[in-house]
Design a protein around this motif. Sequence first.
Motif, PDB file in Angstrom:
ATOM      1  N   TYR A 109      24.168  57.580  43.893  1.00  0.00           N
ATOM      2  CA  TYR A 109      24.730  58.964  43.491  1.00  0.00           C
ATOM      3  C   TYR A 109      25.178  58.777  42.150  1.00  0.00           C
ATOM      4  CZ  TYR A 109      28.831  61.969  43.212  1.00  0.00           C
ATOM      5  OH  TYR A 109      29.878  62.769  42.713  1.00  0.00           O
ATOM      6  N   VAL A 134      23.723  61.482  39.313  1.00  0.00           N
ATOM      7  CA  VAL A 134      24.662  62.689  38.974  1.00  0.00           C
ATOM      8  C   VAL A 134      25.149  62.529  37.336  1.00  0.00           C
ATOM      9  CG1 VAL A 134      27.066  61.878  39.177  1.00  0.00           C
ATOM     10  CG2 VAL A 134      26.557  64.140  39.959  1.00  0.00           C
ATOM     11  N   GLU A 169      21.403  68.170  45.530  1.00  0.00           N
ATOM     12  CA  GLU A 169      21.192  66.675  45.511  1.00  0.00           C
ATOM     13  C   GLU A 169      20.551  66.043  46.684  1.00  0.00           C
ATOM     14  OE1 GLU A 169      24.968  65.488  43.737  1.00  0.00           O
ATOM     15  OE2 GLU A 169      24.136  66.060  42.062  1.00  0.00           O
ATOM     16  N   SER A 208      24.898  68.333  48.400  1.00  0.00           N
ATOM     17  CA  SER A 208      23.796  67.577  49.122  1.00  0.00           C
ATOM     18  C   SER A 208      23.595  68.293  50.304  1.00  0.00           C
ATOM     19  CB  SER A 208      24.698  66.164  49.335  1.00  0.00           C
ATOM     20  OG  SER A 208      25.266  65.421  48.339  1.00  0.00           O
ATOM     21  N   ARG A 222      34.932  70.199  41.030  1.00  0.00           N
ATOM     22  CA  ARG A 222      34.506  69.844  42.393  1.00  0.00           C
ATOM     23  C   ARG A 222      35.697  69.456  43.046  1.00  0.00           C
ATOM     24  NH1 ARG A 222      31.220  64.280  40.163  1.00  0.00           N
ATOM     25  NH2 ARG A 222      33.540  63.200  39.421  1.00  0.00           N
ATOM     26  N   ALA A 266      26.705  71.334  42.843  1.00  0.00           N
ATOM     27  CA  ALA A 266      25.659  70.320  43.274  1.00  0.00           C
ATOM     28  C   ALA A 266      25.701  69.773  44.734  1.00  0.00           C
ATOM     29  CB  ALA A 266      25.839  69.365  42.343  1.00  0.00           C
ATOM     30  N   ARG A 270      28.482  73.779  37.354  1.00  0.00           N
ATOM     31  CA  ARG A 270      27.298  73.911  38.177  1.00  0.00           C
ATOM     32  C   ARG A 270      27.939  73.689  39.638  1.00  0.00           C
ATOM     33  NH1 ARG A 270      29.082  68.894  40.379  1.00  0.00           N
ATOM     34  NH2 ARG A 270      28.564  67.071  39.003  1.00  0.00           N
ATOM     35  N   LEU A 276      36.014  63.726  45.253  1.00  0.00           N
ATOM     36  CA  LEU A 276      35.183  62.823  44.251  1.00  0.00           C
ATOM     37  C   LEU A 276      35.998  62.512  43.105  1.00  0.00           C
ATOM     38  CD1 LEU A 276      32.090  65.416  44.669  1.00  0.00           C
ATOM     39  CD2 LEU A 276      32.105  62.957  45.471  1.00  0.00           C
TER      40      LEU A 276
HETATM   41  N1  GLU Z   1      26.571  65.978  45.794  1.00  0.00           N
HETATM   42  C1  GLU Z   1      27.922  65.616  46.086  1.00  0.00           C
HETATM   43  C2  GLU Z   1      28.239  66.149  47.286  1.00  0.00           C
HETATM   44  O1  GLU Z   1      27.851  67.046  47.864  1.00  0.00           O
HETATM   45  C3  GLU Z   1      28.632  66.165  44.882  1.00  0.00           C
HETATM   46  C4  GLU Z   1      28.345  65.895  43.339  1.00  0.00           C
HETATM   47  C5  GLU Z   1      29.147  66.277  42.329  1.00  0.00           C
HETATM   48  O2  GLU Z   1      29.842  67.318  42.666  1.00  0.00           O
HETATM   49  O3  GLU Z   1      29.470  65.451  41.469  1.00  0.00           O
HETATM   50  O4  GLU Z   1      29.287  65.613  47.905  1.00  0.00           O
END
Ligand code: GLU
Length: 302
Positions: free
Chosen positions: A170, A174, A39, A7, A188, A5, A3, A192
């Motif tokens: 968050y 998530v 998100e 924001s 990702r 994701a 995925r 993170l």
């Molecule tokens: N929504 C988060 C962001 O844009 C990423 C979340 C994730 O990949 O776990 O930083």
Amino acid sequence: MGRFAPSPTGPLHFGSLLAAAASYLQARRRGGTWLVRIEDIDPPREQPGAAERILEALDCYGFEWDGAVIYQSRSHPSHEAALSRLLDAGYAYRCGCSRSDLADTPRGPLGIIYPGTCRAGCSADETAIRVRTDDSGIAFVDGLQGPQQQHLESESGDFVIWRRDGLVAYHLAVVVDDHEQGVTEIVRGIDLMDSTCRQIWLQQLLGYSTPDYLHIPVAAHADGQKLSKLTGAKAVPLGRPEKLLVQVLAALGQQPPSALGKGSLQEIWSWAVEHWHIETLASRTRIVVDSSAMAEGKNGLL
Ligand code: GLU
């Protein structure tokens, strides 16, 4: 299943395009599905129209997601159900500490290290909800960055899973969504990676399995700062996406032939899926780029 994701706090910039492309190629190379999840759980930080602009950019660059776009805010009932389970099991508790109450609390690389003030109870009206942690050590082996470990109680303390302003945090959102949507592999940005142990801890408390994690290097300016809205990263251009897409592949350590930039998006993606090898990103933490040169169609890889 993979995925992307984002924001909706700003447009898609070169750094987020790298994460989108790496997760997409990783899923497609293995014949897996790929979801896009917006998100949108933090309205105060969101930018009106950003979700639409991100989706328009993904579409313009030829990404093909499976099923409809998922909006995280619509999973509110699932987030609440998970929260209730954690509260009922005694894994989570209400915390009335305000920012100023915690102003002198020691900080670590993950932020303040919550000292557990409200663990034994709290009578405040307005509360956040924290999850209990212990120091047994959470470890995982990142598919690119190797073994990782954190001792949550001493490195973050009990952390917030539901905010004082009534919004889900968050980490909880998530974890619940990746589980409910069947995500098995998370690709990702490495920024993170230090969230992952807290997310694994929640997965363990909720009885979920832990997906595989691969943290890719983040795009950075020549001075080492991560590309982001704050450091002036521009939205990716929507005209002539082929050229920038080939630069994305090069930035991700692939070796696209120079003629590929003259091909169609479809040709570029099929070359990319066929030749995708993520291992080339192993142990790297930064991809240095000149994103403004790229936006003008020049080679911005430094
Ligand atoms: N929504 C988060 C962001 O844009 C990423 C979340 C994730 O990949 O776990 O930083």
